[in-house]
Design a protein around this motif. Structure first.
Motif, PDB file in Angstrom:
ATOM      1  N   GLY A  61       0.820  -1.211   0.000  1.00 61.37           N
ATOM      2  CA  GLY A  61       0.000   0.000   0.000  1.00 61.37           C
ATOM      3  C   GLY A  61       0.853   1.260   0.000  1.00 61.37           C
ATOM      4  N   HIS A  62       2.005   1.201  -0.651  1.00 59.10           N
ATOM      5  CA  HIS A  62       2.880   2.368  -0.698  1.00 59.10           C
ATOM      6  C   HIS A  62       2.686   3.193  -1.965  1.00 59.10           C
ATOM      7  N   SER A  63       1.572   2.978  -2.630  1.00 58.50           N
ATOM      8  CA  SER A  63       1.247   3.849  -3.764  1.00 58.50           C
ATOM      9  C   SER A  63       0.392   4.992  -3.248  1.00 58.50           C
ATOM     10  N   TRP A  64       0.702   6.189  -3.704  1.00 53.39           N
ATOM     11  CA  TRP A  64      -0.106   7.355  -3.326  1.00 53.39           C
ATOM     12  C   TRP A  64      -1.323   7.487  -4.237  1.00 53.39           C
ATOM     13  N   LYS A  76      -4.639  -9.156   0.321  1.00 53.66           N
ATOM     14  CA  LYS A  76      -3.367  -8.728   0.912  1.00 53.66           C
ATOM     15  C   LYS A  76      -2.325  -9.779   0.570  1.00 53.66           C
ATOM     16  N   THR A  77      -1.114  -9.346   0.296  1.00 58.22           N
ATOM     17  CA  THR A  77      -0.142 -10.336  -0.201  1.00 58.22           C
ATOM     18  C   THR A  77       1.097 -10.490   0.685  1.00 58.22           C
ATOM     19  N   HIS A  78       1.119  -9.836   1.840  1.00 59.30           N
ATOM     20  CA  HIS A  78       2.328  -9.974   2.668  1.00 59.30           C
ATOM     21  C   HIS A  78       2.578 -11.407   3.123  1.00 59.30           C
ATOM     22  N   GLY A 128      14.428   4.218  -3.758  1.00 59.04           N
ATOM     23  CA  GLY A 128      14.979   4.779  -2.533  1.00 59.04           C
ATOM     24  C   GLY A 128      14.375   4.190  -1.271  1.00 59.04           C
ATOM     25  N   TYR A 129      13.536   3.139  -1.406  1.00 62.06           N
ATOM     26  CA  TYR A 129      12.879   2.586  -0.235  1.00 62.06           C
ATOM     27  C   TYR A 129      12.778   1.082  -0.405  1.00 62.06           C
ATOM     28  N   ASP A 130      12.521   0.379   0.701  1.00 56.41           N
ATOM     29  CA  ASP A 130      12.529  -1.083   0.634  1.00 56.41           C
ATOM     30  C   ASP A 130      11.307  -1.717   1.290  1.00 56.41           C
ATOM     31  N   GLN A 132       8.290  -1.784  -0.025  1.00 55.52           N
ATOM     32  CA  GLN A 132       7.343  -2.260  -1.032  1.00 55.52           C
ATOM     33  C   GLN A 132       7.571  -3.744  -1.323  1.00 55.52           C
ATOM     34  N   THR A 133       6.562  -4.363  -1.935  1.00 59.95           N
ATOM     35  CA  THR A 133       6.677  -5.779  -2.293  1.00 59.95           C
ATOM     36  C   THR A 133       7.229  -5.931  -3.717  1.00 59.95           C
ATOM     37  N   VAL A 134       7.659  -7.155  -4.008  1.00 56.66           N
ATOM     38  CA  VAL A 134       8.173  -7.419  -5.368  1.00 56.66           C
ATOM     39  C   VAL A 134       7.082  -7.149  -6.406  1.00 56.66           C
ATOM     40  N   ALA A 135       5.882  -7.711  -6.197  1.00 54.20           N
ATOM     41  CA  ALA A 135       4.820  -7.498  -7.199  1.00 54.20           C
ATOM     42  C   ALA A 135       4.426  -6.024  -7.264  1.00 54.20           C
ATOM     43  N   GLY A 136       4.411  -5.351  -6.114  1.00 56.69           N
ATOM     44  CA  GLY A 136       4.053  -3.929  -6.091  1.00 56.69           C
ATOM     45  C   GLY A 136       5.007  -3.093  -6.921  1.00 56.69           C
ATOM     46  N   VAL A 137       6.312  -3.320  -6.761  1.00 54.29           N
ATOM     47  CA  VAL A 137       7.258  -2.465  -7.498  1.00 54.29           C
ATOM     48  C   VAL A 137       7.256  -2.777  -8.990  1.00 54.29           C
ATOM     49  N   SER A 139       4.706  -3.895 -10.721  1.00 60.22           N
ATOM     50  CA  SER A 139       3.412  -3.540 -11.319  1.00 60.22           C
ATOM     51  C   SER A 139       3.301  -2.057 -11.676  1.00 60.22           C
ATOM     52  N   THR A 140       4.048  -1.192 -10.964  1.00 62.34           N
ATOM     53  CA  THR A 140       3.952   0.250 -11.259  1.00 62.34           C
ATOM     54  C   THR A 140       5.222   0.791 -11.914  1.00 62.34           C
ATOM     55  N   SER A 141       6.157  -0.114 -12.242  1.00 63.65           N
ATOM     56  CA  SER A 141       7.427   0.301 -12.851  1.00 63.65           C
ATOM     57  C   SER A 141       8.267   1.175 -11.918  1.00 63.65           C
ATOM     58  N   THR A 142       8.288   0.786 -10.668  1.00 61.70           N
ATOM     59  CA  THR A 142       9.140   1.483  -9.689  1.00 61.70           C
ATOM     60  C   THR A 142      10.606   1.381 -10.128  1.00 61.70           C
ATOM     61  N   MET A 209      -3.593  -7.194 -14.606  1.00 59.07           N
ATOM     62  CA  MET A 209      -3.208  -8.355 -15.417  1.00 59.07           C
ATOM     63  C   MET A 209      -3.267  -9.651 -14.622  1.00 59.07           C
ATOM     64  N   GLY A 210      -4.042  -9.671 -13.537  1.00 52.04           N
ATOM     65  CA  GLY A 210      -4.116 -10.877 -12.725  1.00 52.04           C
ATOM     66  C   GLY A 210      -3.357 -10.687 -11.430  1.00 52.04           C
ATOM     67  N   ILE A 211      -3.327 -11.757 -10.634  1.00 55.03           N
ATOM     68  CA  ILE A 211      -2.609 -11.697  -9.357  1.00 55.03           C
ATOM     69  C   ILE A 211      -1.254 -12.364  -9.539  1.00 55.03           C
ATOM     70  N   ALA A 347      14.171   9.802   5.256  1.00 55.05           N
ATOM     71  CA  ALA A 347      13.373  10.725   4.431  1.00 55.05           C
ATOM     72  C   ALA A 347      12.071  10.051   3.994  1.00 55.05           C
ATOM     73  N   ASN A 348      12.095   8.701   3.898  1.00 57.33           N
ATOM     74  CA  ASN A 348      10.892   7.970   3.481  1.00 57.33           C
ATOM     75  C   ASN A 348       9.759   8.064   4.496  1.00 57.33           C
ATOM     76  N   LEU A 349      10.089   8.476   5.726  1.00 57.21           N
ATOM     77  CA  LEU A 349       9.078   8.467   6.779  1.00 57.21           C
ATOM     78  C   LEU A 349       8.397   9.824   6.946  1.00 57.21           C
ATOM     79  N   LEU A 393      15.460  14.454  -9.316  1.00 58.32           N
ATOM     80  CA  LEU A 393      15.618  14.034 -10.716  1.00 58.32           C
ATOM     81  C   LEU A 393      16.402  12.729 -10.729  1.00 58.32           C
ATOM     82  N   ARG A 394      15.781  11.678 -11.279  1.00 56.85           N
ATOM     83  CA  ARG A 394      16.480  10.395 -11.372  1.00 56.85           C
ATOM     84  C   ARG A 394      16.479   9.931 -12.827  1.00 56.85           C
ATOM     85  N   PHE A 395      17.443   9.093 -13.179  1.00 58.44           N
ATOM     86  CA  PHE A 395      17.707   8.779 -14.585  1.00 58.44           C
ATOM     87  C   PHE A 395      17.604   7.272 -14.785  1.00 58.44           C
TER      88      PHE A 395
HETATM   89  C1  LIG Z   1       8.048   6.234   0.991  1.00 59.31           C
HETATM   90  C2  LIG Z   1       7.919   5.835  -0.448  1.00 59.31           C
HETATM   91  C3  LIG Z   1       9.047   5.749  -1.241  1.00 59.31           C
HETATM   92  C4  LIG Z   1       8.930   5.428  -2.591  1.00 59.31           C
HETATM   93  N1  LIG Z   1      10.059   5.373  -3.356  1.00 59.31           N
HETATM   94  C5  LIG Z   1       9.965   5.112  -4.672  1.00 59.31           C
HETATM   95  C6  LIG Z   1      11.123   5.075  -5.505  1.00 59.31           C
HETATM   96  O1  LIG Z   1      12.252   5.267  -5.044  1.00 59.31           O
HETATM   97  N2  LIG Z   1      10.953   4.836  -6.835  1.00 59.31           N
HETATM   98  C7  LIG Z   1       9.725   4.633  -7.377  1.00 59.31           C
HETATM   99  O2  LIG Z   1       9.634   4.434  -8.588  1.00 59.31           O
HETATM  100  N3  LIG Z   1       8.608   4.631  -6.619  1.00 59.31           N
HETATM  101  C8  LIG Z   1       8.709   4.861  -5.286  1.00 59.31           C
HETATM  102  N4  LIG Z   1       7.576   4.844  -4.514  1.00 59.31           N
HETATM  103  C9  LIG Z   1       6.322   4.382  -5.109  1.00 59.31           C
HETATM  104  C10 LIG Z   1       6.148   2.861  -4.847  1.00 59.31           C
HETATM  105  O3  LIG Z   1       7.345   2.166  -5.087  1.00 59.31           O
HETATM  106  C11 LIG Z   1       5.097   2.253  -5.779  1.00 59.31           C
HETATM  107  O4  LIG Z   1       3.896   2.907  -5.670  1.00 59.31           O
HETATM  108  C12 LIG Z   1       4.944   0.736  -5.552  1.00 59.31           C
HETATM  109  O5  LIG Z   1       4.046   0.246  -6.512  1.00 59.31           O
HETATM  110  C13 LIG Z   1       4.426   0.389  -4.156  1.00 59.31           C
HETATM  111  O6  LIG Z   1       4.596  -0.984  -3.926  1.00 59.31           O
HETATM  112  P1  LIG Z   1       3.629  -1.758  -2.925  1.00 59.31           P
HETATM  113  O7  LIG Z   1       4.199  -3.100  -2.660  1.00 59.31           O
HETATM  114  O8  LIG Z   1       3.325  -0.908  -1.780  1.00 59.31           O
HETATM  115  O9  LIG Z   1       2.365  -1.946  -3.857  1.00 59.31           O
HETATM  116  P2  LIG Z   1       0.894  -1.334  -3.703  1.00 59.31           P
HETATM  117  O10 LIG Z   1       1.006   0.132  -3.595  1.00 59.31           O
HETATM  118  O11 LIG Z   1       0.160  -2.052  -2.656  1.00 59.31           O
HETATM  119  O12 LIG Z   1       0.288  -1.731  -5.133  1.00 59.31           O
HETATM  120  C14 LIG Z   1       0.775  -1.126  -6.301  1.00 59.31           C
HETATM  121  C15 LIG Z   1       0.152  -1.795  -7.515  1.00 59.31           C
HETATM  122  O13 LIG Z   1       0.615  -3.135  -7.600  1.00 59.31           O
HETATM  123  C16 LIG Z   1      -0.496  -4.028  -7.678  1.00 59.31           C
HETATM  124  N5  LIG Z   1      -0.116  -5.264  -6.985  1.00 59.31           N
HETATM  125  C17 LIG Z   1       0.462  -5.389  -5.771  1.00 59.31           C
HETATM  126  N6  LIG Z   1       0.662  -6.690  -5.510  1.00 59.31           N
HETATM  127  C18 LIG Z   1       0.204  -7.398  -6.569  1.00 59.31           C
HETATM  128  C19 LIG Z   1       0.142  -8.782  -6.895  1.00 59.31           C
HETATM  129  N7  LIG Z   1       0.604  -9.734  -6.083  1.00 59.31           N
HETATM  130  N8  LIG Z   1      -0.379  -9.118  -8.086  1.00 59.31           N
HETATM  131  C20 LIG Z   1      -0.851  -8.181  -8.951  1.00 59.31           C
HETATM  132  N9  LIG Z   1      -0.814  -6.855  -8.696  1.00 59.31           N
HETATM  133  C21 LIG Z   1      -0.283  -6.476  -7.514  1.00 59.31           C
HETATM  134  C22 LIG Z   1      -1.637  -3.307  -6.982  1.00 59.31           C
HETATM  135  O14 LIG Z   1      -2.894  -3.783  -7.414  1.00 59.31           O
HETATM  136  C23 LIG Z   1      -1.384  -1.885  -7.455  1.00 59.31           C
HETATM  137  O15 LIG Z   1      -1.908  -1.724  -8.746  1.00 59.31           O
HETATM  138  C24 LIG Z   1       7.650   5.156  -3.154  1.00 59.31           C
HETATM  139  C25 LIG Z   1       6.509   5.229  -2.353  1.00 59.31           C
HETATM  140  C26 LIG Z   1       6.636   5.558  -1.008  1.00 59.31           C
HETATM  141  C27 LIG Z   1       5.402   5.639  -0.144  1.00 59.31           C
END
Ligand SMILES: Cc1cc2nc3c(=O)[nH]c(=O)nc-3n(C[C@H](O)[C@H](O)[C@H](O)COP(=O)(O)OP(=O)(O)OC[C@H]3O[C@@H](n4cnc5c(N)ncnc54)[C@H](O)[C@@H]3O)c2cc1C
Length: 498
Positions: A61-64, A76-78, A128-130, A132-137, A139-142, A209-211, A347-349, A393-395
């Motif tokens: 739940g680290h997506s804004w 929940k996937t933890h 810059g943070y750790d 988040q979950t593998v699927a979370g990062v 899925s949003t191209s972190t 795209m599924g779980i 800074a993440n907090l 700014l990140r590259f």
């Molecule tokens: C303090 C902080 C620091 C951050 N730093 C960075 C950074 O350095 N770089 C960057 O790019 N972003 C950063 N972010 C953004 C963050 O990395 C993304 O929003 C990331 O997706 C969050 O991961 P999450 O595990 O919390 O996923 P969530 O926020 O819970 O979910 C994100 C998306 O993934 C999907 N998802 C999650 N689990 C699954 C699963 N098992 N199967 C299918 N879909 C799934 C969810 O449905 C949702 O669409 C940061 C956010 C915070 C709050």
């Protein structure tokens, strides 16, 4: 009393994201774990389809943004946090298993980092943070920073996904690591898809795209990084950015800048990180990040609230506070294990929210910074609205993933963080967003954005959008993975084919 009343009259359990700026009342919440978890995911998807409702997995739940929200079932996937045995997987002969890890996808990066460390391995890069979950990062191209690295999604070699109908897929690029014959013999009921188009569509899937149950990730030998943070100014760093090559000189290169010009220029902080040999008998000073902000930040409630409070109470102090912050975090000696250095720490907090927009590194990236400076100044002058955090700014290297913000182009990601109580903060983010879209910008899916489905906007941003939709139409054939987010941005699959 209020809490008691709410307990009494609330029938649904509320779920909130980590920063509590997004919340939803799902129909049901599931929390699978243990060796039966893949079968449990299959049952949840089938149950949702039977009940004609939707389902969405969430990570930490680290997506804004609203990308995690659902009015249907929430998973929940933890509990999906086991590192599995890659050696036991039916992989092709010749695949180097020593640099692959097979993990359940709800594991947090910090748990994965620890497990890898124990085996002398490490992720090549991270953000810059750790937490988040593998699927979370993925899925949003972190992403992190460094033009040798795409987003974290680019280190994935294989995905195990539960799609529409409860079908279990293993999705990989054309030359994926899995041996088809051995896999099909072991799992006759599952589908192995080895196809670049499928893989590049599925990997950045925003939960549509599924779980994602598990992933095979490329890793490398454990390494050490030295970080240096140097003060500079916009006029000093701009020529190197325009030439486009400066971010390539170091393994990791990133910038923070104050959007407000003080003493005739905008203060910047340049951060670089390079691999170094493991320090032997490292001195105390070398293995700690600049202690002043770390100590201050170790009481995040107090420090964060104070900064937030000052931003709200005396907005006109903001430009000076931003310079002060950049001065305070300058540092020329921080060496540690790679993943500890990549995590930017306390800074993440901070109580904050953020938008992040990627622009191509083709000259428009420098124009983008100047537009931001101009907009920040105009809003300060006309409406006493301030940007309350340094801008980052990140590259990032171009990614093949169809819906990655970095798809097809080296990208500069502009992170626009605001302290929670910034007056007019969202208004300012909205202005930047429009200006940056005009320069080819694409919003981070996990960060605040106001993108809508109008005017074919998403399709115009992503050249392989049709291919993504084609695969989406198969993995989400019943519409069971639709959500308020996919509806807002206009990428929703047609719902419930009879
Ligand atoms: C303090 C902080 C620091 C951050 N730093 C960075 C950074 O350095 N770089 C960057 O790019 N972003 C950063 N972010 C953004 C963050 O990395 C993304 O929003 C990331 O997706 C969050 O991961 P999450 O595990 O919390 O996923 P969530 O926020 O819970 O979910 C994100 C998306 O993934 C999907 N998802 C999650 N689990 C699954 C699963 N098992 N199967 C299918 N879909 C799934 C969810 O449905 C949702 O669409 C940061 C956010 C915070 C709050």
């Amino acid at each position: 009393m209020g809490v008691q009343l709410r307990r009494k009259f609330t029938t649904r359990t509320r779920w909130r994201n980590e920063t509590a700026n997004q919340g939803t009342d799902p129909l049901r919440i599931y929390d699978p774990s243990g060796s039966d978890s893949l079968d449990e995911l299959v049952r949840i998807v089938r149950r949702a389809e039977k009940e004609r409702c939707t389902v969405r997995a969430v990570g930490s739940g680290h997506s804004w943004s609203d990308v995690t929200l659902t009015g249907g079932f929430l998973v929940k996937t933890h509990g999906l946090n086991r590192v599995l045995d890659v050696g036991a997987e039916p992989l092709r002969e010749g695949v180097d298993k020593r640099h692959l890890v097979y993990t359940e996808a709800g594991i947090r990066l910090r748990e994965l980092n620890r497990a890898l460390d124990q085996n002398n391995l490490a992720l090549s890069n991270m953000g810059g943070y750790d937490a988040q979950t593998v699927a979370g990062v993925i899925s949003t191209s972190t992403h992190g920073s460094g033009l040798d690295f795409g987003p974290i999604a680019d280190s994935i070699r294989s995905l195990d996904v539960v799609g529409s109908g409860g079908t279990v897929y293993r999705i990989e690029p054309d030359r994926g690591p899995t041996d088809r014959g051995a896999y099909e013999a072991r799992h006759p009921e599952r589908k192995l898809v080895q196809d670049d188009r499928w893989f590049n569509a599925a990997v950045v899937g925003m939960g549509c795209m599924g779980i994602v149950y598990a992933a095979i990730v490329t890793v490398e030998r454990k390494y050490w990084l030295k970080e240096v943070r140097t003060l500079s100014t916009w006029s000093q760093v701009k020529p190197g950015l325009l030439a486009g090559d400066v971010p390539r000189h170091k393994r990791h290169y990133e910038l923070l800048f104050n959007p407000y010009r003080r003493n005739g220029d905008n203060r910047c902080l340049v951060t670089t990180r390079e691999k170094v040999p493991q320090p032997s008998g490292a001195g105390w000073a070398e293995t700690h990040r600049n202690l002043l902000p770390e100590i201050a930040g170790s009481v995040p409630f107090i420090t964060g609230r104070v900064l937030d409070f000052l931003a709200g109470l005396r907005p006109s102090w903001t430009p000076g506070m931003l310079d002060w912050t950049l001065n305070a975090i300058a540092d020329d000696e921080y060496t540690d294990i790679g993943y500890r250095v990549l995590n930017i720490g306390t800074a993440n907090l901070l109580p904050a929210y953020s938008a992040e927009i990627g622009v191509p590194i083709d000259g428009r990236h420098v124009e983008a910074v100047e537009r931001i400076i101009e907009i920040a100044e105009r809003h300060r002058r006309l409406g006493s609205i301030y940007h309350t955090s340094p801008i980052s700014l990140r590259f990032v290297k171009a990614s093949p993933a169809f819906m990655s913000m970095m798809h097809g182009r080296d990208t500069m990601m502009i992170e626009l963080i605001q302290m929670t109580h910034t007056e007019g903060g969202f208004e300012l983010l909205g202005e930047y967003e429009e200006a940056l879209y005009a320069l080819g910008g694409r919003p981070h899916w996990g960060q605040v954005n106001t993108l809508t489905g109008s005017h074919g906007f998403v399709e115009s941003m992503y050249p392989r959008y049709r291919d993504w939709q084609d695969v989406h139409g198969k993995l989400n054939a019943s519409g069971v993975f639709n959500s308020p987010f996919s509806k807002r941005v206009g990428i929703m699959a047609s719902r419930f084919v009879p």
